[in-house]
Design a protein around this motif. Structure first.
Motif, short mmCIF file in Angstrom:
data_model
loop_
_atom_site.label_atom_id
_atom_site.label_comp_id
_atom_site.label_asym_id
_atom_site.label_seq_id
_atom_site.Cartn_x
_atom_site.Cartn_y
_atom_site.Cartn_z
N ARG A 192 1.08 -0.58 -0.42
CA ARG A 192 -0.32 0.20 -0.07
C ARG A 192 0.94 1.32 0.02
O ARG A 192 2.26 1.48 0.54
CB ARG A 192 -0.97 0.02 1.57
CG ARG A 192 -1.83 1.10 1.18
CD ARG A 192 -3.04 0.72 2.76
NE ARG A 192 -3.35 2.29 2.09
CZ ARG A 192 -4.79 2.64 3.46
NH1 ARG A 192 -4.72 1.11 4.07
NH2 ARG A 192 -5.15 3.36 3.71
N SER A 246 -5.50 -0.12 10.06
CA SER A 246 -5.95 -0.09 9.03
C SER A 246 -5.61 -1.46 8.00
O SER A 246 -7.01 -1.59 7.15
CB SER A 246 -5.14 1.04 8.15
OG SER A 246 -5.82 2.56 9.05
N LEU A 262 -9.02 -3.64 6.15
CA LEU A 262 -8.79 -3.48 4.83
C LEU A 262 -8.69 -5.22 4.44
O LEU A 262 -10.15 -5.77 3.51
CB LEU A 262 -7.94 -3.28 4.27
CG LEU A 262 -7.32 -2.23 3.07
CD1 LEU A 262 -8.42 -1.36 2.36
CD2 LEU A 262 -6.74 -1.72 2.08
N TYR A 310 -12.82 -5.86 3.77
CA TYR A 310 -13.23 -5.47 2.22
C TYR A 310 -12.37 -5.69 0.53
O TYR A 310 -13.05 -6.52 -0.25
CB TYR A 310 -12.61 -3.05 2.09
CG TYR A 310 -14.14 -3.29 3.23
CD1 TYR A 310 -15.24 -2.60 3.21
CD2 TYR A 310 -13.16 -2.59 4.52
CE1 TYR A 310 -15.30 -1.80 4.10
CE2 TYR A 310 -13.60 -1.81 5.57
CZ TYR A 310 -15.23 -1.27 5.07
OH TYR A 310 -15.98 -1.24 6.07
N THR A 360 -3.99 -4.20 -1.79
CA THR A 360 -4.37 -3.08 -1.58
C THR A 360 -5.30 -1.97 -1.52
O THR A 360 -6.59 -2.85 -2.14
CB THR A 360 -3.36 -2.12 -2.48
OG1 THR A 360 -4.12 -1.62 -3.55
CG2 THR A 360 -2.02 -3.07 -2.51
N ALA A 361 -5.23 -1.07 -1.39
CA ALA A 361 -6.51 0.12 -1.06
C ALA A 361 -6.55 0.41 -2.54
O ALA A 361 -7.98 0.57 -3.11
CB ALA A 361 -6.35 1.60 -0.95
N HIS A 406 -10.11 0.30 -4.57
CA HIS A 406 -10.95 1.09 -5.58
C HIS A 406 -11.09 1.21 -6.82
O HIS A 406 -11.82 1.02 -7.11
CB HIS A 406 -9.62 2.77 -5.39
CG HIS A 406 -9.36 2.87 -4.22
ND1 HIS A 406 -8.47 4.04 -3.86
CD2 HIS A 406 -10.35 2.98 -3.29
CE1 HIS A 406 -8.68 3.88 -2.46
NE2 HIS A 406 -10.30 4.28 -2.55
N GLN A 410 -8.80 7.88 -5.29
CA GLN A 410 -7.92 8.60 -4.69
C GLN A 410 -7.40 9.80 -4.54
O GLN A 410 -7.11 9.61 -3.35
CB GLN A 410 -6.73 8.12 -5.67
CG GLN A 410 -6.59 6.19 -6.26
CD GLN A 410 -5.42 5.91 -7.56
OE1 GLN A 410 -5.26 7.09 -8.13
NE2 GLN A 410 -5.44 5.23 -7.10
N VAL A 429 -14.55 8.07 -0.05
CA VAL A 429 -14.81 6.93 0.55
C VAL A 429 -16.46 6.33 0.93
O VAL A 429 -17.22 7.00 1.15
CB VAL A 429 -14.01 6.94 2.28
CG1 VAL A 429 -13.94 5.85 3.05
CG2 VAL A 429 -13.24 7.92 1.74
N ALA A 485 -10.30 2.08 7.88
CA ALA A 485 -9.96 1.37 7.14
C ALA A 485 -9.03 1.91 5.24
O ALA A 485 -7.85 1.69 4.89
CB ALA A 485 -10.99 0.31 5.71
N PHE A 486 -9.90 3.26 5.16
CA PHE A 486 -9.38 4.06 4.19
C PHE A 486 -9.25 5.47 3.99
O PHE A 486 -8.98 6.03 3.45
CB PHE A 486 -10.98 3.96 2.98
CG PHE A 486 -10.97 2.95 2.89
CD1 PHE A 486 -10.23 1.96 1.54
CD2 PHE A 486 -11.94 2.04 3.07
CE1 PHE A 486 -10.91 0.99 1.16
CE2 PHE A 486 -12.67 0.70 2.55
CZ PHE A 486 -11.80 0.33 1.47
#
Length: 826
Positions: free
Chosen positions: A12, A24, A28, A32, A39-40, A44, A70, A74, A470-471
């Motif tokens: 990340r 986080s 995540l 999710y 990764t986030a 996304h 990004q 959210v 998480a985000f």
């Protein structure tokens, strides 16, 4: 492929110049990330692709949506976890659903109680929370003409909804959330106010729907009538119930201030019920001309009509603060507006790509296209800008932010209406006459009059605990200030060991990583309990005029906050034109839901005297260390055919005294049915396992509980389970009176083989149990020093991380008092 926190940490990207926190990365990964996502950015990309699929130019919109995500947008947890997957789950966080006054028949357009229950179960199974107004259900004791019987009242039926919510696991492995509302003039309102006095209705948030007329009666010290259209019983009429000229029956009257004080005292003691100012909400409703608000979603950020939905997303305000903690710190309103406009388009698309649990929900959303764009991180953004949350400059900033958000959202919806059409129930003349829309800039009103609006409502500020973790690197929750700067979270790992790590507030952590001295924080660093309750409310008052639905806000006050000051908060909130309010004060019923330093809080508790009987001593929480368990495959025959389930029982060693001498015995403390086999016909088994676990931990008689279960009878014929060994050694089938009885027999057999029960199903004497070989030290429970439990009042739901009964609802999110776990929000 494993999605461990270590791998996510390596992959990340850094945010704000900081490495992401373990909390986080854990949230995540656990809530999710799907299959190969690491990764986030991977998440996304999935969400952007899913929401762009309904556009005329999906590739171009996918790029835009990814950039929007990004840059600080959210979406709500349901969107982040399920969009773009093959899970048949809704992307909508919550709904409001109607409940009528008939057990089975629809009346006045409202579904019967059990039809409403089935609709709620389906909604929660698909991932949505539900709010209900139970005011139509006739009062306890009133006449039921069709059956010549007396009604049991709304609270009795709420228990059925509560049990259903406990049993039905919603999509994504989160429990359903519920809001129960009762009007202030319902004859059962006093019982409703006290419904949680003893910790009942754990699967409900409760709120009283209050009218302006009642608040005026409180101010003027008038008598208040409790009324319903259902006819009272003869006994109630004999006691004074009578019918008014408007056709409603007055069951009894009570001084308004007496009722108000009961509500305030209950809220002071255990944080419920909340207050909903229904008349204020309906006056401010953009669609006053075609709908009426009677309830909210479970966290109260949206007043909704029947089958209305919460299509939610938040803007991370910390992402728009430039040069934080400096004299040049500023908020980038240009970037903020750009992200907000794109976010509206994304939420509008959610309505087209989501799975709808009920056709009524789909029709309601299609006709009005209601969305709820809000924000998170207000408390931290203020700190980064050098503004104290409890001071006027912070409120000025929040109001300006709210105004920009409102205007950007409505402008985006105007553009969408030109491109895709206005929502079907749009009526320009009536819409523009609504109280909220009258406050829009004239340029926006002219644009709406000319081209319409894509979405009837656009704004809501929801609790954001899980998605913030998480985000948003644990930015402060929604509109709230930070609760504490850092604490230690305990997490139970797969090998049953406990891992501890720091969970830090985003602004505090950024200050530290930029070289700031955490022992000498600037004045802007102020936590929720370091400010007055009035200052909490003033922030809500500053932002609410710019939010067309509502704001989920909890006013946290210290335990010693005077009751006289506390109850005045709600009167002030009504006078200020707020739509609702919730407060939280640490109390003897719920304990301190959030603790800045859990270990210190734990050590300050006075241990309760322990019973010396090792069989009846109460076990607080799930003990640390390993537990021995037995699992059995149980098969039985019913008229519907063969059924097979797996049942497990966990045991632990408990020490005590018998005749003055120390003994150690093994006790069952946990009954459960492993996940993956709870279909619609067997969810009752999981529910019974939970109840047996509570009996076992509280020191009640498991043997008597199982014997009572074996006496349950049903009308579907005998159930075959197990065998009877006759004197000659032959075996014949054993028959039971019901499926419940068969399961109870199977559990008895498991405990008998373990040596805990005798052949006749009774507990073995302590002397016999004490002769068994002692278990290793790691399997014992130290009841004198229950170090794993920070709260001796273990009255919460079961935590999925540590297994203890410490899961509670605060700021709209599930939080565990024991290990720090933060679960579902909204």
């Amino acid at each position: 492929m494993s999605r461990s926190s270590k791998d996510l940490r390596a992959a990340r990207a850094k945010e704000h110049g900081m490495e992401p926190q373990s909390i986080s990365l854990d949230v995540l990964a656990e809530k999710y990330a799907k299959s190969e996502e690491r990764t986030a950015t991977d998440i996304h990309a999935r969400v952007a692709r899913a929401l762009a699929a309904v556009e005329a130019n999906p590739a171009e919109r996918e790029t835009e949506f990814l950039q929007t995500l990004q840059a600080g947008f959210v979406p709500a947890g349901r969107i982040m976890s399920a969009a773009g997957t093959d899970i048949r789950a809704t992307l909508i966080n919550c709904f409001v659903q109607p409940v009528g006054d008939s057990v089975s028949d629809d009346v006045d357009g409202k579904p019967g109680i059990y039809k409403a229950l089935a609709q709620a179960a389906e909604t929660m199974r698909r991932g949505g929370g539900v709010g209900y107004d139970f005011s139509r259900i006739r009062p306890a004791g009133s006449m039921v003409g069709s059956t010549h019987s007396h009604a049991s009242g709304p609270l009795s039926f709420m228990q059925v909804f509560n049990a259903s919510c406990e049993t039905v696991e919603s999509a994504g492995s989160r429990r359903g959330a519920q809001m129960g509302v009762l009007r202030i003039d319902h004859p059962d309102v006093e019982a409703f106010v006290h419904a949680k006095d003893k910790g009942d209705f754990k699967n409900f948030n409760l709120s009283v729907g209050v009218s302006d007329a009642f608040m005026q009666a409180v101010e003027r010290d008038l008598v208040w009538e409790l009324v319903h259209k259902a006819r009272p019983s003869d006994a109630q009429i004999g006691a004074g119930a009578h019918q008014r000229q408007d056709g409603l029956w007055v069951y009894r009257s009570i001084p308004a201030r007496t009722l108000w004080d009961q509500i305030m005292r209950s809220t002071y003691d255990h944080a419920e019920p909340g207050i909903l100012f229904l008349d204020t909400a309906n006056r401010e409703n953009n669609l006053y001309y075609c709908e009426t608000f009677e309830a909210t979603n479970p966290c109260a950020e949206e007043f909704l009509p029947d089958y209305g939905c919460c299509c939610l997303g938040s803007l991370d305000l910390t992402r728009f603060v430039q040069q934080p903690f400096t004299a040049k710190a500023r908020f980038d309103f240009v970037a903020f507006v750009a992200v907000a406009r794109s976010a509206v388009r994304m939420l509008d698309n959610v309505l087209d790509v989501t799975y709808w649990p009920l056709p009524e929900q789909h029709a309601e959303a299609r006709n009005k296209r209601r969305v709820g764009l809000g924000f998170l991180g207000l408390g931290d953004a203020c700190i980064m800008l050098g503004l104290r949350y409890d001071a006027e400059p912070a409120r000025t900033f929040a109001a300006e932010m709210g105004r920009h958000l409102r205007d950007a959202a409505y402008a985006a919806s105007v553009e969408l209406a030109r491109e895709k059409g206005a929502f079907p129930l749009f009526d320009a003349e009536k819409y523009l006459a609504s109280a909220f829309v009258k406050r829009l800039p004239e340029s926006l009103r002219e644009a709406i009059a000319k081209g319409g609006l894509r979405n009837s409502h656009l704004l809501a500020v929801a609790p954001t605990g899980t998605i913030s973790l998480a985000f948003a690197d644990n930015a402060s929750n929604g509109i709230e200030p930070a609760f504490s700067w850092a604490y230690t979270r305990k997490k139970r790992m797969s090998d049953n060991t406990l891992r501890e790590y720091e969970v830090a507030d985003h602004a505090w952590r950024l200050w530290r990583d930029l070289g700031g001295d955490v022992s000498a924080l600037p004045p802007a660093f102020v936590t929720a309990l370091e400010m007055s309750a009035q200052d909490h409310m003033r922030m809500l008052s500053a932002v609410q005029p710019f939010i067309d639905t509502s704001i989920s806000k909890t006013v946290n006050v210290p335990e010693d906050y005077p009751f006289g000051n506390f109850k005045d908060l709600y009167l002030e909130a009504w006078k200020a034109g707020l739509k609702g309010l919730a407060t939280y004060r640490p109390n003897s019923v719920l304990g301190a839901v959030l603790q800045a330093t859990p270990s210190e809080a734990s050590s300050s508790l006075t241990p309760q005297p322990a019973d010396t009987d090792p069989l009846t001593r109460r076990i607080e929480g799930r003990p640390a260390g390993d537990l021995q368990a037995v699992t059995a495959k149980v098969s039985y025959m019913t008229a519907e055919g063969r059924k097979t389930v797996y049942l497990s029982i966990s045991f632990a060693e408990v020490e005590g005294l018998v005749d003055g001498r120390p003994v150690r015995i093994e006790r069952p403390i946990e009954f459960f049915m492993p996940a993956g086999q709870r279909d619609e016909g067997q969810q009752w088994i999981a529910s019974n396992m939970r109840l047996l676990s509570l009996v076992a931990r509280s020191g009640g008689s498991v043997a008597k509980s199982l014997q009572n279960m074996r006496e349950v009878v049903w009308d579907k014929g005998p159930v075959r389970c197990g065998e009877v060994i006759k004197a000659d050694g032959s075996r014949v089938p054993r028959f039971h009176q019901s499926e419940v009885a068969a399961i109870a027999y199977a559990l008895q057999e498991m405990l008998r083989r373990r040596g805990f029960l005798r052949e006749d199903g009774r507990e073995q004497p302590i002397a016999v149990l004490a002769q068994r070989s002692p278990a290793p030290d790691g399997l014992r429970i130290d009841l004198e020093h229950p170090g794993a439990a920070p709260d001796l009042l273990a009255s919460g739901r079961i935590c999925p991380d540590c297994g203890g009964p410490f899961l509670r609802r605060v700021d709209g999110c599930d939080r565990c008092d024991n290990c720090g776990y933060i679960g579902s929000c909204g």
